[in-house]
Design an enzyme around this catalytic site. Structure first.
Site, PDB file in Angstrom:
ATOM      1  N   ARG A   1       0.847  -1.175   0.000  1.00 27.14           N
ATOM      2  CA  ARG A   1       0.000   0.000   0.000  1.00 27.14           C
ATOM      3  C   ARG A   1       0.888   1.233   0.000  1.00 27.14           C
ATOM      4  NH1 ARG A   1      -4.335   1.408   4.652  1.00 27.14           N
ATOM      5  NH2 ARG A   1      -2.467   1.688   5.877  1.00 27.14           N
TER       6      ARG A   1
ATOM      7  N   THR B   1      -0.821   7.621  -1.004  1.00 29.46           N
ATOM      8  CA  THR B   1      -2.121   7.557  -1.690  1.00 29.46           C
ATOM      9  C   THR B   1      -3.031   6.492  -1.085  1.00 29.46           C
ATOM     10  OG1 THR B   1      -1.329   5.870  -3.214  1.00 29.46           O
ATOM     11  CG2 THR B   1      -0.984   8.175  -3.874  1.00 29.46           C
TER      12      THR B   1
ATOM     13  N   ASP C   1       0.970  -2.229  12.371  1.00 29.12           N
ATOM     14  CA  ASP C   1       1.318  -2.736  11.036  1.00 29.12           C
ATOM     15  C   ASP C   1       1.610  -4.237  11.123  1.00 29.12           C
ATOM     16  OD1 ASP C   1       2.860  -1.422   8.236  1.00 29.12           O
ATOM     17  OD2 ASP C   1       3.070  -3.534   8.770  1.00 29.12           O
TER      18      ASP C   1
ATOM     19  N   ASP D   1       5.111  -5.377   9.782  1.00 28.79           N
ATOM     20  CA  ASP D   1       6.204  -4.979  10.672  1.00 28.79           C
ATOM     21  C   ASP D   1       6.197  -5.791  11.965  1.00 28.79           C
ATOM     22  OD1 ASP D   1       7.220  -3.107   8.954  1.00 28.79           O
ATOM     23  OD2 ASP D   1       6.205  -1.405   9.869  1.00 28.79           O
TER      24      ASP D   1
HETATM   25  C1  PRP Z   1      -1.014  -4.125   4.662  1.00 25.20           C
HETATM   26  C2  PRP Z   1      -1.894  -5.321   4.832  1.00 25.20           C
HETATM   27  C3  PRP Z   1      -2.750  -5.282   3.609  1.00 25.20           C
HETATM   28  C4  PRP Z   1      -2.918  -3.808   3.382  1.00 25.20           C
HETATM   29  C5  PRP Z   1      -4.274  -3.400   3.886  1.00 25.20           C
HETATM   30  O1  PRP Z   1       0.019  -4.395   3.795  1.00 25.20           O
HETATM   31  O2  PRP Z   1      -1.185  -6.521   4.986  1.00 25.20           O
HETATM   32  O3  PRP Z   1      -2.155  -5.906   2.476  1.00 25.20           O
HETATM   33  O4  PRP Z   1      -1.909  -3.147   4.155  1.00 25.20           O
HETATM   34  O5  PRP Z   1      -4.532  -2.083   3.592  1.00 25.20           O
HETATM   35  P1  PRP Z   1      -5.668  -1.630   2.567  1.00 25.20           P
HETATM   36  O6  PRP Z   1      -6.896  -2.416   2.900  1.00 25.20           O
HETATM   37  O7  PRP Z   1      -5.815  -0.160   2.869  1.00 25.20           O
HETATM   38  O8  PRP Z   1      -5.183  -1.885   1.183  1.00 25.20           O
HETATM   39  P2  PRP Z   1       1.210  -3.343   3.525  1.00 25.20           P
HETATM   40  O9  PRP Z   1       0.882  -2.465   2.368  1.00 25.20           O
HETATM   41  O10 PRP Z   1       1.545  -2.641   4.799  1.00 25.20           O
HETATM   42  O11 PRP Z   1       2.384  -4.261   3.036  1.00 25.20           O
HETATM   43  P3  PRP Z   1       3.236  -5.356   3.838  1.00 25.20           P
HETATM   44  O12 PRP Z   1       2.350  -6.560   4.027  1.00 25.20           O
HETATM   45  O13 PRP Z   1       4.366  -5.627   2.897  1.00 25.20           O
HETATM   46  O14 PRP Z   1       3.691  -4.766   5.147  1.00 25.20           O
HETATM   47  N1  URA Z   2      -2.111  -2.389   7.232  1.00 27.43           N
HETATM   48  C1  URA Z   2      -1.733  -2.783   8.471  1.00 27.43           C
HETATM   49  O1  URA Z   2      -0.802  -3.601   8.607  1.00 27.43           O
HETATM   50  N2  URA Z   2      -2.368  -2.277   9.514  1.00 27.43           N
HETATM   51  C2  URA Z   2      -3.376  -1.386   9.420  1.00 27.43           C
HETATM   52  O2  URA Z   2      -3.950  -0.968  10.447  1.00 27.43           O
HETATM   53  C3  URA Z   2      -3.756  -0.977   8.122  1.00 27.43           C
HETATM   54  C4  URA Z   2      -3.113  -1.494   7.048  1.00 27.43           C
END
Ligand code: PRP
Ligand code: URA
Length: 214
Positions: free
Chosen positions: A106, A110, A202, A205
């Site tokens: 994400r 944006t 997150d 993380d």
């Molecule tokens: C997080 C999560 C989802 C997304 C959700 O991933 O694991 O994929 O955000 O957010 P949304 O519903 O607003 O799209 P992230 O983009 O943080 O990537 P990561 O798993 O690599 O940490």
């Molecule tokens: N992605 C995450 O990992 N946590 C949130 O709260 C939203 C998006």
């Protein structure tokens, strides 16, 4: 929940107990990964309750009986990176499932999903797709994943999350009313940065010990 008949929020005490551990900011990555795995198993169990079965003869030590086996070919689609932590538990539940990785992150400005990895073959090889991602926030990533799967030829799609925000549920189910969502919790709302409140920070993380936690 009447507005979203396709949203299934687990009410199981084991799920509710484990979710409290996951949310706790003191939970370290090792324990966090363990609980992601346990919750994934429990939610996967609920998501598969209507999987199709077929008859098969089973020879017990005493006699031949009409048994059953899973008929649906199941595809697991973990969204990298946070969805990776859900795969092992799902494979324990469904050892014959195929795993198709999809990389989406994400954009933090944006909040739109960016696809960076796609290992799907040209056409669908499974009957039932389970998208695995711990967090459903704006719904951008899940909607993008569903669109990829539908172009691929998937017809039955379920989304398995650990925590969902109402904004994400609305976005997914208004665009794709045929999809079913299984989650451990429907939380209150998103904050101004698109994080789920109260959430858990997150999920990527916290599993992998990187960066800040919200
Ligand atoms: C997080 C999560 C989802 C997304 C959700 O991933 O694991 O994929 O955000 O957010 P949304 O519903 O607003 O799209 P992230 O983009 O943080 O990537 P990561 O798993 O690599 O940490
Ligand atoms: N992605 C995450 O990992 N946590 C949130 O709260 C939203 C998006």
């Amino acid at each position: 929940m009447a507005a979203w008949p396709n949203l299934h929020v687990s009410q199981h005490p084991a799920v509710r107990h484990k979710l409290g551990i996951l949310r706790n900011q003191k939970t370290e990555p090792k324990k966090f990964r363990e609980v992601v795995r346990e919750l994934s198993w429990l939610l996967g169990y609920e998501a598969l309750a209507d999987a199709r079965m077929r008859s098969v003869d089973v020879q017990t030590p005493l006699e031949l009986m009409a048994g059953e086996e899973l008929a649906d070919r199941i595809g697991l689609i973990p969204i990298l990176r946070a969805g990776l932590g859900m795969v092992d538990a799902m494979l324990e539940l469904m050892p014959t499932a195929e795993v198709w990785h999809l990389g989406l992150f994400r954009d933090e400005k944006t909040l739109r999903p960016v696809e960076y990895y796609n290992k799907l073959p040209d056409s669908a090889t499974v009957d039932l797709c389970l998208i695995l991602d711990p967090m459903l926030a704006t719904g951008g990533s899940a909607t993008a994943a569903i669109e990829v799967l539908k172009k691929w030829g998937a017809v039955r799609i379920k989304l398995v999350n650990l925590i969902a925000a109402p904004e994400g549920v609305e976005a997914v189910l208004s665009a794709h009313p045929d999809v079913e969502i299984y989650t451990a919790s429907l939380d209150r709302q998103l904050n101004e940065k698109g994080y789920i409140m109260p959430g858990l920070g997150d999920a990527g993380d916290r599993q992998f010990g990187t960066g800040q936690t919200g």
